[in-house]
Design an enzyme around this catalytic site. Sequence first.
Site, PDB file in Angstrom:
ATOM      1  N   CYS A 140      -1.921   4.710  -1.667  1.00 57.43           N
ATOM      2  CA  CYS A 140      -0.347   4.416  -1.722  1.00 57.43           C
ATOM      3  C   CYS A 140      -0.024   4.464  -3.198  1.00 57.43           C
ATOM      4  O   CYS A 140      -0.232   3.946  -4.176  1.00 57.43           O
ATOM      5  CB  CYS A 140      -0.401   2.610  -1.554  1.00 57.43           C
ATOM      6  SG  CYS A 140       1.434   1.883  -1.804  1.00 57.43           S
ATOM      7  N   CYS A 143       2.329   2.152  -5.046  1.00 52.36           N
ATOM      8  CA  CYS A 143       1.870   0.971  -5.496  1.00 52.36           C
ATOM      9  C   CYS A 143       1.401   1.364  -6.602  1.00 52.36           C
ATOM     10  O   CYS A 143       1.501   0.802  -7.736  1.00 52.36           O
ATOM     11  CB  CYS A 143       0.728   0.301  -4.642  1.00 52.36           C
ATOM     12  SG  CYS A 143       1.068   0.370  -2.759  1.00 52.36           S
ATOM     13  N   ASP A 144       0.422   2.575  -6.823  1.00 50.04           N
ATOM     14  CA  ASP A 144      -0.272   2.914  -7.935  1.00 50.04           C
ATOM     15  C   ASP A 144       0.160   3.973  -8.826  1.00 50.04           C
ATOM     16  O   ASP A 144      -0.407   4.475  -9.739  1.00 50.04           O
ATOM     17  CB  ASP A 144      -1.752   3.073  -7.535  1.00 50.04           C
ATOM     18  CG  ASP A 144      -2.182   1.866  -6.675  1.00 50.04           C
ATOM     19  OD1 ASP A 144      -1.801   0.701  -6.935  1.00 50.04           O
ATOM     20  OD2 ASP A 144      -3.283   1.981  -5.649  1.00 50.04           O
TER      21      ASP A 144
END
Length: 314
Positions: A140, A143-144
């Site tokens: 992801c 997300c990161d």
Amino acid sequence: MENVTIIGAACAGLTAAIYAARANLSPLVVAGTFKPGNVSVPGGQLMTTTDVENFPGFPAGIKGPELIKAMRAQAERFGARFIDNDEVVTLDGSGRSLALTLDGGDRIETKAAIVATGAVPRTIDIPSWETYWNRGVGTCAVCDGHFFRGKEVAIVGGGDSALEEAQYMAKLCPRVYLIHRRDSLRGSKIMQDHALKNPVIQPVWDSTVEEILGDGTRVTGARIKNVKTGATSELALGALFAAIGHVPATAFLKGSVALDEQGYIPVTRGTFTNVAGVFAAGDCVDHVYRQAVTAAGMGCMAAMDVERWLATQG
Ligand code: NAP
């Protein structure tokens, strides 16, 4: 005894909750937990998406997490109840009612259940993947990815997810390699156009990842193989994210509800599974359309199927 328990709190589960609540069924929703390998990620894949531009009703688009939050608020407004931070680990359909056990140990007796557990990201099956998981390897980027601002990174895959993640990382990084195993992309035309026109995104065609390279604590690169020529080469990278599709989050149903060979739940007559009282909707069923709006549509169908089925049971 619950009327209907909804397993999963993303597009399908939340839409089912809205409809079941409005039908006075007082649905209970088991929302899932955020730990790796779980059966239902609370809020599902939209929680890790940026702009959703194709969900009807939002001409300017909406952020994925905002859409999920609004769906949940709508379900709660009509009386849906939620169990957060826990997930269903078994479903027993052998008795007169259904019995669900939760990871935390609680047991739920329910007349009907709607499985809406969605799907989880597929990973690359190489030993170094595990070594560098969460140390520069992930599924992801949205997300990161911010941890790797300013670094050269790679996204693996050729679908809309990979294109979206590449575009996202291109705002943070000087170079984003898009590693795809073929020489043509699977993603939608408009997203292909955007990605391929972006000077930061550099496609690496006909290639697979052979090994993640690192210094023991973090990713430093990847060895990739050209599948046409067999040649291998190394890319210096700060991070590598795979966006190579999903597998249905249905492992907890093995042995209790029929699954196909890929783990998807076959349904008939709308959303009926092979177990009386168990219905299924969304990405754990659908491996063809897999859209937020189609998952929501199936959630609506499942709630209506439950309401009618309960009426026939007296
Ligand atoms: P997908 O469409 O199934 O694409 C998966 C990609 O990964 C394909 O290019 C596939 O290659 C590749 N792949 C699969 N297994 C691989 C492996 N083991 N090694 C290397 N590559 C592998 O999945 P997705 O991109 O997650 O999209 C899923 C659905 O969500 C689609 O319907 C998509 O339209 C939708 N979606 C929409 C949006 C949006 O509209 N904003 C954003 C994200 C996703 P091949 O092409 O060779 O099979």
